[in-house]
Write an enzyme that holds these catalytic residues in place. Structure first.
Site, PDB file in Angstrom:
ATOM      1  CG  ASP A 190       4.357   2.401   6.339  1.00  9.26           C
ATOM      2  OD1 ASP A 190       4.442   1.144   5.674  1.00  9.26           O
ATOM      3  OD2 ASP A 190       4.483   3.250   6.575  1.00  9.26           O
ATOM      4  CG  HIS A 512      -0.704  -0.522  -0.910  1.00 10.24           C
ATOM      5  ND1 HIS A 512      -0.460   0.050  -1.535  1.00 10.24           N
ATOM      6  CD2 HIS A 512      -0.051   0.451  -0.303  1.00 10.24           C
ATOM      7  CE1 HIS A 512      -0.998   0.965  -1.033  1.00 10.24           C
ATOM      8  NE2 HIS A 512      -0.317   1.723  -0.318  1.00 10.24           N
ATOM      9  CG  ASP A 557      -3.233  -8.833  -8.055  1.00 16.01           C
ATOM     10  OD1 ASP A 557      -2.320  -8.568  -6.922  1.00 16.01           O
ATOM     11  OD2 ASP A 557      -2.743 -10.091  -9.075  1.00 16.01           O
ATOM     12  CD  GLU A 566       0.371  -1.593   3.707  1.00 17.34           C
ATOM     13  OE1 GLU A 566      -1.320  -1.347   3.499  1.00 17.34           O
ATOM     14  OE2 GLU A 566       1.580  -0.603   3.589  1.00 17.34           O
TER      15      GLU A 566
END
Ligand SMILES: [Zn+2]
Length: 584
Positions: A190, A512, A557, A566
């Site tokens: 993020d 991620h 994966d 992530e």
């Protein structure tokens, strides 16, 4: 890190998991036509004088012998017998070892096992980990916020314009209006920035410099500051440190994080238009103790590390560290919880004593002043026992960092019995970890309980712990066990997968990670460590795996598996430390 104690909303993906697996297998065939995932090697390679072991698993009837062949002409460089199979409960695999430690000649090789196939190519050489180190550091550069990023000619297309160029106070911060808070690293997949996770991450990089600076000082990373006479690892760490300093209020306290109110969609950073807000606790004193003490620790390290290169910046850090310390003394346990309306990572921690012990030890190491020494000596013993267990989340438990830095300081005025006790327990623990690692069928330090969110970071942290013990009492067994954990991360695991993007012939491909998911490049951004297997299964992809999947195999994966795939700066930093300690 990915965990942050607030689970992300499931995202919807344009590609199904089965299709991703199909893409993965196509790439695998293209990379090395006949490589078998049943043979597990460090796809980067091995140092000439180090133990060299590959593992064979997943074969019907046990194989007997193997050879190591030169990639160039398929000539045989080494022949050996495979060990008998050992059952590994963490993966469910029956594992045979191929020991080729006797091969010391630098070169490019693969392993050939009759009846099984050949391995991915790997390298033996004294500089074998230098490129891996550079890529892992480039991983940090790629996370830079508030500036245009371009990974350069080796990675064309891996770039984006400046992002998040405006900061503002959220009502929970006790202030309002705009705030000049650009900079720092995006924390993980993020675009949030979190002081607590920045603390352990930046601190680990600065420690890598303090322990291995002589090996790192001339390694150029091709970042904008390269050539400015400051070593590049310090240039990169400074990018985040400058942002951490901006998170400090005038009274010395430090706001916990700067994020949007909720996670953005999977867009490039410059396309994330959600306001970037400085978020506090929601009531006086608004700043939180763990974040403040973490800044005190890291800025105290910076005060000594940057002194030869930029005395003014070093002094600024020392001033910030002292102010933060005093604030934490007045506000010893202001904990953080997401205020109403905020759903980004929490990084909650109900005990900030370990952060204060770390801050005291670093401030004492830098200044030698009695107040810091006194606080440390009154409080360190509580964390002695915890040296024995690598914390599942390194950002939350930093007591060991405090103990180790106190014992590493070699400073006059140190309490001799405290130093002796810390060294003794650290070395004893390292001995146990090294023995256990050697006995493990995959030669990894992780035990069943360690396959948590960020388990690859736990493996790298075992490496850090072993290397710190080696600094106290040099022991080849510690270094070998540290490198065993590196081998695990670079492909010597049940998946035969390198967990660093674009490193090795068979790396994972679907982190991620918003830039990797949103850009037009076929491959993910390079140099990024995956979170790794996670028996906690806190996302839908992992939850859908068969119930009896052994802990070390609970991994996918898949971009949707934020709980196992992530990327995050804290485990990235432990990887950098481990690689730095493996350079020759
Ligand atoms: Zn940004």
């Amino acid at each position: 890190m990915g965990l942050k104690q607030s689970f992300r909303a499931a995202q919807s993906w344009s590609l199904g998991f089965a299709f991703l697996l199909f893409l993965g297998s196509v790439a695998q065939v293209a990379a090395a036509q006949t490589a078998s995932i049943n043979i597990k090697v460090d796809q980067v390679g091995y140092l000439p004088d180090a133990p060299k072991v590959a593992f064979i698993a997943g074969v019907g009837s046990p194989a007997r012998s193997f050879s190591v062949k030169r990639t160039q002409d398929n000539s045989v460089a080494f022949e050996g017998k495979l060990s008998t199979a050992a059952h590994d409960a963490n993966t469910g695999d029956d594992v045979q070892a191929a020991d080729f430690s006797g091969l010391r000649e630098p070169g490019h090789y693969y392993i050939d096992v009759p009846g099984v196939g050949r391995s991915w190519n790997f390298h033996i050489g004294p500089n074998v980990y230098e490129r891996a180190y550079k890529l892992a550091m480039l991983g940090f550069y790629g996370q830079r916020c508030g500036t245009a990023v371009d990974l350069g000619p080796e990675f064309p297309g891996y770039k984006h314009p400046a992002c998040h160029l405006k900061g503002e106070f959220h009502s929970s911060s006790g202030k309002s209006g705009e705030r000049d808070n650009i900079g720092g690293w995006h924390d993980a997949g993020d675009y949030g920035r979190y002081v607590v996770n920045s603390g352990i991450s930046t601190g680990s990089l600065l420690w890598a410099w303090e322990l291995y600076g002589s090996k790192l000082q001339n390694i150029k990373l091709h970042i904008p500051e390269s050539g400015n006479r400051t070593p590049d690892i310090l240039n990169e760490a400074r990018w985040n440190l400058e942002w951490m300093l901006k998170m400090q209020d005038e009274d010395g306290g430090v706001w916990h994080k700067q994020t949007s109110t909720h996670f953005s969609e999977f867009v490039m950073p410059e396309a994330d238009k959600l306001p970037s807000e400085v978020i506090g606790t929601g009531s006086a004193p608004y700043k939180s103790t763990c974040a403040t003490a973490d800044l005190a620790a890291v800025a105290a390290i910076a005060a000594r590390v940057y002194k030869p290169f930029d005395a003014e910046f070093a002094a600024k850090n020392l001033d910030a560290a002292r102010k933060a310390w005093l604030w934490a003394e007045k506000n010893p346990n202001v904990t953080f919880k997401n205020p109403p309306g905020i759903s980004t990572g929490e990084y909650g921690d109900n005990n900030c004593t370990d952060e204060r012990v770390w801050a005291a030890a670093e401030l004492w190491r830098t200044t030698g002043e009695a107040a810091y020494n006194d606080f440390f000596l009154k409080n360190y013993a509580e964390f002695q026992a915890k040296v024995d267990s690598v914390p599942a989340e390194g950002w939350r438990e930093v007591g060991s960092m405090g103990l180790w830095t106190y014992a590493l300081a070699n400073r006059e005025g140190a309490d001799a019995s405290a130093v002796a006790a810390i060294r003794k327990s650290s070395v004893e623990v390292a001995k146990r970890i090294a023995q256990r690692t050697e006995a493990d069928p995959y030669h990894v330090s992780l035990v069943a309980k360690d396959y948590v969110w960020g388990s690859n970071g736990v493996a790298a942290s075992y490496g850090l712990q072993l290397l710190v013990a080696n600094a106290f009492s040099p022991d080849a067994a510690f270094v070998n066990a540290a490198q065993d954990n590196l081998h695990y991360l670079l492909g010597r695991n049940t998946f035969s997968l390198s967990w660093v993007t674009q490193l090795g012939e068979h790396p994972y491909r679907h982190p991620h990670h918003r830039p990797s998911g949103a850009d037009k490049n076929e491959e993910p951004w390079p140099g990024l460590l995956s979170g790794g297997p996670n028996a906690g299964r806190q996302d839908a992809v992992l939850a859908a795996l068969p119930k009896d999947t052994p802990p070390a195999k609970v991994y996918a994966d898949d971009q949707g598996s934020y709980a196992s795939n992530e990327i995050a700066i804290n485990w990235q930093a432990a990887l950098v430390f481990l690689l730095a300690g493996s350079l020759r």
